[in-house]
Design an enzyme around this catalytic site. Structure first.
Site, PDB file in Angstrom:
ATOM      1  N   CYS A   1       4.652  11.728  -3.379  1.00  0.00           N
ATOM      2  CA  CYS A   1       5.973  11.218  -3.752  1.00  0.00           C
ATOM      3  C   CYS A   1       5.938  10.568  -5.127  1.00  0.00           C
ATOM      4  O   CYS A   1       6.983  10.349  -5.745  1.00  0.00           O
ATOM      5  CB  CYS A   1       6.499  10.239  -2.705  1.00  0.00           C
ATOM      6  SG  CYS A   1       5.470   8.780  -2.474  1.00  0.00           S
TER       7      CYS A   1
ATOM      8  N   GLN B   1       1.037   3.219   3.202  1.00  0.00           N
ATOM      9  CA  GLN B   1      -0.416   3.044   3.151  1.00  0.00           C
ATOM     10  C   GLN B   1      -0.810   1.623   3.542  1.00  0.00           C
ATOM     11  O   GLN B   1      -1.832   1.407   4.212  1.00  0.00           O
ATOM     12  CB  GLN B   1      -0.936   3.386   1.757  1.00  0.00           C
ATOM     13  CG  GLN B   1      -2.456   3.310   1.643  1.00  0.00           C
ATOM     14  CD  GLN B   1      -2.960   3.769   0.287  1.00  0.00           C
ATOM     15  OE1 GLN B   1      -2.363   4.629  -0.349  1.00  0.00           O
ATOM     16  NE2 GLN B   1      -4.058   3.198  -0.171  1.00  0.00           N
TER      17      GLN B   1
ATOM     18  N   CYS C   1       4.454   9.857   3.866  1.00  0.00           N
ATOM     19  CA  CYS C   1       5.179   8.709   3.328  1.00  0.00           C
ATOM     20  C   CYS C   1       6.531   8.582   4.022  1.00  0.00           C
ATOM     21  O   CYS C   1       7.315   9.533   4.043  1.00  0.00           O
ATOM     22  CB  CYS C   1       5.360   8.888   1.821  1.00  0.00           C
ATOM     23  SG  CYS C   1       6.596   7.804   1.083  1.00  0.00           S
ATOM     24  N   GLU C   2       6.794   7.425   4.598  1.00  0.00           N
ATOM     25  CA  GLU C   2       8.034   7.269   5.355  1.00  0.00           C
ATOM     26  C   GLU C   2       9.271   7.195   4.465  1.00  0.00           C
ATOM     27  O   GLU C   2      10.401   7.318   4.953  1.00  0.00           O
ATOM     28  CB  GLU C   2       7.968   6.036   6.249  1.00  0.00           C
ATOM     29  CG  GLU C   2       7.997   4.717   5.530  1.00  0.00           C
ATOM     30  CD  GLU C   2       8.055   3.529   6.478  1.00  0.00           C
ATOM     31  OE1 GLU C   2       8.562   2.475   6.057  1.00  0.00           O
ATOM     32  OE2 GLU C   2       7.600   3.646   7.635  1.00  0.00           O
ATOM     33  N   HIS C   3       9.093   7.003   3.168  1.00  0.00           N
ATOM     34  CA  HIS C   3      10.240   6.894   2.269  1.00  0.00           C
ATOM     35  C   HIS C   3      10.763   8.257   1.815  1.00  0.00           C
ATOM     36  O   HIS C   3      11.975   8.426   1.636  1.00  0.00           O
ATOM     37  CB  HIS C   3       9.866   6.056   1.040  1.00  0.00           C
ATOM     38  CG  HIS C   3       9.428   4.678   1.383  1.00  0.00           C
ATOM     39  ND1 HIS C   3       8.335   4.075   0.790  1.00  0.00           N
ATOM     40  CD2 HIS C   3       9.909   3.788   2.281  1.00  0.00           C
ATOM     41  CE1 HIS C   3       8.182   2.857   1.306  1.00  0.00           C
ATOM     42  NE2 HIS C   3       9.116   2.663   2.206  1.00  0.00           N
ATOM     43  N   HIS C   4       9.869   9.216   1.619  1.00  0.00           N
ATOM     44  CA  HIS C   4      10.280  10.533   1.119  1.00  0.00           C
ATOM     45  C   HIS C   4       9.838  11.683   2.005  1.00  0.00           C
ATOM     46  O   HIS C   4      10.151  12.836   1.729  1.00  0.00           O
ATOM     47  CB  HIS C   4       9.709  10.766  -0.292  1.00  0.00           C
ATOM     48  CG  HIS C   4      10.140   9.737  -1.293  1.00  0.00           C
ATOM     49  ND1 HIS C   4       9.374   8.627  -1.598  1.00  0.00           N
ATOM     50  CD2 HIS C   4      11.264   9.647  -2.046  1.00  0.00           C
ATOM     51  CE1 HIS C   4      10.005   7.895  -2.507  1.00  0.00           C
ATOM     52  NE2 HIS C   4      11.151   8.484  -2.798  1.00  0.00           N
TER      53      HIS C   4
ATOM     54  N   HIS D   1      -0.466   9.814  -3.522  1.00  0.00           N
ATOM     55  CA  HIS D   1       0.853  10.002  -2.919  1.00  0.00           C
ATOM     56  C   HIS D   1       1.629  11.065  -3.696  1.00  0.00           C
ATOM     57  O   HIS D   1       1.923  10.871  -4.881  1.00  0.00           O
ATOM     58  CB  HIS D   1       1.627   8.681  -2.913  1.00  0.00           C
ATOM     59  CG  HIS D   1       1.037   7.638  -2.027  1.00  0.00           C
ATOM     60  ND1 HIS D   1       1.662   7.196  -0.886  1.00  0.00           N
ATOM     61  CD2 HIS D   1      -0.144   6.956  -2.101  1.00  0.00           C
ATOM     62  CE1 HIS D   1       0.906   6.274  -0.303  1.00  0.00           C
ATOM     63  NE2 HIS D   1      -0.186   6.117  -1.025  1.00  0.00           N
TER      64      HIS D   1
END
Length: 217
Positions: free
Chosen positions: A176, A146, A105-108, A174
């Site tokens: 996250c 995703q 996940c690119e956010h976390h 996920h």
């Protein structure tokens, strides 16, 4: 027969029914594992965890393992995308279900994992079945969402195979969302991308989505 240029500028005859291979590889980028290891050590210390604490000797190599693990997860592997002439005129759905998906996940920067179901309706060419999982893995090995991953796989296959239709469904969990924040244990996210007939024709679309969701197969 068709004519294909070769590197010396001359040409050679290539049979139209011969396999065609396209090399799929990411733009090379520098990976500095030593710097990543130092950053990992600094990251743990900033969170109050000392990997050099003699009371926790098993953590001594954790920053190095951390760097190597993320380098592997974010390094797409090159492969040859091989297609063949559709000499039999096959015009029904080709579906590969339950392709493993492992991404970040690119956010976390936490993993998300699941499966992809990839289908296409052939036109002039068919693809080696092993290339569909390779395409999924290729786009998964980088910081992702995703939604973007689903679209990238569909668009790449549409561009390189030029079938009458493409369908991609990804179902993933996920961490996250399950290990932090909402802690929604057991939750699952589904995304889809449809191209060509599988998008425009309701019956074809329904057939693909039904087969992708069929857990009895």
């Amino acid at each position: 027969m068709s004519m294909t240029a070769i590197h010396d500028g001359s040409a050679r005859e290539v049979r139209d029914d011969a396999p065609q291979r396209t090399r799929i590889e990411a733009v090379p980028r520098a990976v500095d594992l030593a710097a990543a290891e130092q950053a990992g050590r600094a990251f743990l210390k900033a969170l109050g965890i000392d990997p050099d604490d003699p009371a926790a000797p098993d953590m001594a190599r954790t920053p190095r393992r951390f760097a190597e693990a993320y380098a592997e997860l974010m390094s797409p592997e090159p492969f040859d995308f091989t297609t063949f002439a559709n000499s039999e005129g096959y015009d029904e759905l080709v579906l590969v279900r339950d392709i493993p998906v492992h991404s970040i996940c690119e956010h976390h920067l936490l993993p998300f994992t699941g499966v992809a179901h990839v289908a296409y309706l052939p036109a002039d060419r068919v693809v080696g079945l092993s290339k569909l999982p390779r395409m999924v893995d290729y786009y998964a090995r980088r910081p992702q969402t995703q939604e973007r991953l689903t679209v990238q796989i569909a668009d790449a296959l549409a561009a390189r195979l030029q079938p009458r239709g493409i369908g991609v469904v990804i179902e993933a969990t996920h961490t996250c969302m399950t290990l932090r924040g909402a802690r929604a244990t057991g939750s699952n996210t589904s995304t889809s991308a449809l191209r060509g007939i599988l998008r425009d024709d309701p019956r074809s679309r329904a057939e693909f989505l039904s087969l992708a969701a069929d857990r009895t197969r």
